[in-house]
Scaffold this motif. Structure first.
Motif, PDB file in Angstrom:
ATOM      1  N   ASP A 248      -3.996  -6.638-116.013  1.00 16.60           N
ATOM      2  CA  ASP A 248      -5.260  -5.923-115.876  1.00 16.60           C
ATOM      3  C   ASP A 248      -5.711  -5.536-117.287  1.00 16.60           C
ATOM      4  O   ASP A 248      -4.982  -4.861-118.010  1.00 16.60           O
TER       5      ASP A 248
ATOM      6  N   GLU B 168      -7.885  -3.452-118.385  1.00 15.50           N
ATOM      7  CA  GLU B 168      -8.148  -2.040-118.688  1.00 15.50           C
ATOM      8  C   GLU B 168      -6.872  -1.220-118.775  1.00 15.50           C
ATOM      9  O   GLU B 168      -6.716  -0.375-119.645  1.00 15.50           O
ATOM     10  N   THR B 169      -5.937  -1.463-117.875  1.00 11.66           N
ATOM     11  CA  THR B 169      -4.720  -0.637-117.863  1.00 11.66           C
ATOM     12  C   THR B 169      -3.575  -1.304-118.616  1.00 11.66           C
ATOM     13  O   THR B 169      -2.601  -0.656-118.983  1.00 11.66           O
TER      14      THR B 169
ATOM     15  N   ARG C  33     -13.268  -7.363-112.031  1.00  9.02           N
ATOM     16  CA  ARG C  33     -12.555  -6.709-113.118  1.00  9.02           C
ATOM     17  C   ARG C  33     -12.140  -7.719-114.185  1.00  9.02           C
ATOM     18  O   ARG C  33     -12.029  -8.905-113.917  1.00  9.02           O
ATOM     19  N   TRP C  34     -11.957  -7.189-115.382  1.00  9.86           N
ATOM     20  CA  TRP C  34     -11.529  -8.039-116.496  1.00  9.86           C
ATOM     21  C   TRP C  34     -10.025  -8.231-116.427  1.00  9.86           C
ATOM     22  O   TRP C  34      -9.288  -7.293-116.197  1.00  9.86           O
TER      23      TRP C  34
END
Length: 332
Positions: free
Chosen positions: A102, A104-105, A154-155
């Motif tokens: 993921d 972002e995380t 999502r990216w």
């Protein structure tokens, strides 16, 4: 099989799975029935975005220019309990050893390790239930149905860890690229200055009896690489997948061979202690500069408990014995 600039080991893509189709709130009607019961079908599921392992791919280059991956939406349900069509899945072929994260995380979601293995990267939205599901003894003609679930956008980051049998570990200019070019058909860029190898070069080394193994020249480690200095982490990552590590120290090093080997080992240990569990071999390179007497003297000072060999890629010295040592280590 040098990867050159085509060796792409990191891509960031925006994934949007399909949204689910809405359920139908249709009530049954025909010539004889003016006001029938509910017969609305369910909406179709939205398309997934799926990763699939494919041994024909070595890099992530084919995804470098596909920034947005969009799967199809599911279609709505209709009368006569007809379900909507599922949205078409987007299947991305990736080389084995690809890790999905993921963006972002930074959380690692999964890893693809086998040919044909499929994993869902972003699931499509579920289709909504038609009004048929909401019929009860007290509510005989529900005039509502569920909407479909939205898709997920999502990216994601895809990273490749090179799968190789032998990883070459050494400071810049230790002769790793030269060895690879002599032992295999790879044509790495070779020059007499540090950091020529900015991407891992893979070479297939043929061995007797029609056997072969993959050797990866991993860009030179420098002291401090484990703390992210220099080319740091991005390349140390590639070593994790190698089954045997060949440490290479040039005969003309300013330090002793043992000192240089210990520094390399410390770098690896600080990065990932598990790398210490792999078989280690030591090759002293550029041995064409040494005479037999000097080699005999240096052998006394080599680190104990690690199989070692003196080689010269240029003079083709000790290479057959080196291949034998590597094959035994891989085979074991």
């Amino acid at each position: 099989m040098s990867q050159g600039s085509n060796f792409v080991d990191y891509v960031k893509i925006c994934c949007r799975s399909g949204k689910g189709g809405a359920g139908s709130a249709h009530l049954h009607r025909d010539k004889r029935t003016a006001m029938g019961g509910p017969d609305g079908g369910d909406g179709g599921r939205g398309g997934h975005i799926i990763l699939r392992g494919n041994t024909q791919f070595w890099t992530l280059l084919h995804l470098k220019y596909r920034k947005h991956i969009i799967a199809e939406d599911g279609l709505p349900g209709s009368s006569s309990l007809s379900s909507g069509k599922f949205g078409k899945d987007e299947v991305l072929d990736v080389p084995l050893g690809t890790i999905a994260k993921d963006a972002e995380t930074g959380e690692v979601l999964f890893e693809i390790t086998e040919e044909g293995e499929t994993k869902i990267l972003t699931p499509g939205g579920r289709g909504g239930l038609g009004n048929y599901h909401f019929k009860t003894p007290t509510l005989q003609t529900p005039r509502f149905a569920q909407p479909g679930e939205p898709g997920i956008e999502r990216w994601m980051i895809l990273e490749l860890k090179v799968l190789a049998d032998v990883g070459l570990v050494g400071f810049p200019n230790a002769g790793k690229s030269t060895l690879l070019s002599v032992l295999s058909a790879a044509k790495p860029e070779i020059a007499d200055y540090p950091f020529t190898t900015l991407v891992p070069n893979l070479g297939i080394v043929s061995y007797r009896g029609g056997k072969s193994f993959v050797m990866a020249d991993i860009p030179g480690i420098i002291e401090g690489a484990s703390k992210g200095k220099g080319l740091g982490y991005r390349f140390l990552r590639h070593i994790e997948r190698n089954s045997v590590l060949l440490f290479m120290v040039p005969a003309d090093t300013n330090r002793t061979i043992t000192q240089e080997y210990e520094i390399l080992k410390t770098e690896l240990q600080q990065y990932n202690p598990e790398l210490m569990q792999k078989p280690h071999l030591l090759a002293v390179t550029k041995a064409d500069m040494l005479d037999e007497e000097l080699i005999a003297e240096m052998k006394k000072e080599l680190p104990a408990n690690i199989p070692s060999i003196f080689i010269s890629s240029v003079a083709q010295k000790g290479l057959t014995e080196l291949k034998d040592m590597l094959w035994q280590a891989i085979d074991a």
